[in-house]
Write a protein that holds these residues in place. Structure first.
Motif, PDB file in Angstrom:
ATOM      1  N   VAL A 119      -6.891  -8.544  10.813  1.00 54.58           N
ATOM      2  CA  VAL A 119      -6.555  -7.110  10.786  1.00 54.58           C
ATOM      3  C   VAL A 119      -5.062  -6.933  10.567  1.00 54.58           C
ATOM      4  O   VAL A 119      -4.636  -6.112   9.742  1.00 54.58           O
ATOM      5  CB  VAL A 119      -7.007  -6.402  12.086  1.00 54.58           C
ATOM      6  N   LEU A 120      -4.256  -7.695  11.272  1.00 51.25           N
ATOM      7  CA  LEU A 120      -2.796  -7.578  11.107  1.00 51.25           C
ATOM      8  C   LEU A 120      -2.370  -7.940   9.690  1.00 51.25           C
ATOM      9  O   LEU A 120      -1.523  -7.271   9.094  1.00 51.25           O
ATOM     10  CB  LEU A 120      -2.079  -8.449  12.139  1.00 51.25           C
ATOM     11  N   THR A 121      -2.966  -8.974   9.132  1.00 53.95           N
ATOM     12  CA  THR A 121      -2.661  -9.368   7.755  1.00 53.95           C
ATOM     13  C   THR A 121      -3.058  -8.260   6.786  1.00 53.95           C
ATOM     14  O   THR A 121      -2.305  -7.920   5.870  1.00 53.95           O
ATOM     15  CB  THR A 121      -3.393 -10.679   7.393  1.00 53.95           C
ATOM     16  N   ALA A 122      -4.224  -7.668   7.005  1.00 55.70           N
ATOM     17  CA  ALA A 122      -4.693  -6.592   6.130  1.00 55.70           C
ATOM     18  C   ALA A 122      -3.775  -5.380   6.223  1.00 55.70           C
ATOM     19  O   ALA A 122      -3.452  -4.754   5.219  1.00 55.70           O
ATOM     20  CB  ALA A 122      -6.133  -6.207   6.484  1.00 55.70           C
ATOM     21  N   PHE A 123      -3.323  -5.036   7.440  1.00 54.50           N
ATOM     22  CA  PHE A 123      -2.400  -3.914   7.597  1.00 54.50           C
ATOM     23  C   PHE A 123      -1.099  -4.183   6.864  1.00 54.50           C
ATOM     24  O   PHE A 123      -0.562  -3.296   6.186  1.00 54.50           O
ATOM     25  CB  PHE A 123      -2.113  -3.639   9.085  1.00 54.50           C
ATOM     26  N   ASP A 124      -0.592  -5.387   6.984  1.00 55.91           N
ATOM     27  CA  ASP A 124       0.680  -5.728   6.331  1.00 55.91           C
ATOM     28  C   ASP A 124       0.547  -5.707   4.809  1.00 55.91           C
ATOM     29  O   ASP A 124       1.500  -5.369   4.109  1.00 55.91           O
ATOM     30  CB  ASP A 124       1.167  -7.100   6.785  1.00 55.91           C
ATOM     31  N   ALA A 125      -0.626  -6.025   4.302  1.00 59.34           N
ATOM     32  CA  ALA A 125      -0.839  -6.078   2.850  1.00 59.34           C
ATOM     33  C   ALA A 125      -1.247  -4.730   2.264  1.00 59.34           C
ATOM     34  O   ALA A 125      -1.193  -4.535   1.050  1.00 59.34           O
ATOM     35  CB  ALA A 125      -1.920  -7.111   2.527  1.00 59.34           C
TER      36      ALA A 125
END
Length: 128
Positions: A119-125
């Motif tokens: 989720v954090l990776t998706a938010f950052d991307a």
């Protein structure tokens, strides 16, 4: 406009028209699309998403049947007046999507740390 907010995931078993319908309905219910906001034309959204116009037309027809939008000849498709939303409706929508995500990643065997990291990776991307 809604184009960047509506996406189609061709890997999901949900038909594209239903993905469009559900995403726009969620945006309306959560207040992300205000009453009177004009949606893109069927042709425009179909072209933006790489879909047939009939697919978008079906989504719009179902949204109209559900009371989310109104369509007038020459006036386009606009967000309809909604009943007063229950307090916490946006939170409830977010929680529903979170539960769906958790169910999906659990089926894949992911643990909590992996799911949160994704989720954090998706938010950052995400461009949003």
């Amino acid at each position: 406009m809604i184009e960047p907010l509506v996406t189609i995931d061709s890997t999901r078993p949900v038909p594209p028209y239903a993905q469009i319908r559900d995403q726009i309905a969620d945006l309306v219910e959560a207040g992300g699309l205000a009453e009177g906001a004009r949606l893109p034309s069927v042709r425009q959204l179909a072209g933006d998403l790489g879909l047939a116009a009939g697919t978008v037309a079906r989504a719009y027809q179902e949204l109209e049947s559900g009371g989310y939008v109104t369509t007038r000849r020459g006036g386009g498709t606009r967000v309809a007046r909604q009943p007063v939303a229950a307090p916490g409706r946006r939170s409830a929508l977010i929680e529903r999507h979170a539960r769906e995500y958790v169910d999906s990643v659990r089926r894949l065997g992911a643990d909590r740390a992996e799911a949160v990291a994704a989720v954090l990776t998706a938010f950052d991307a995400s461009p949003h």
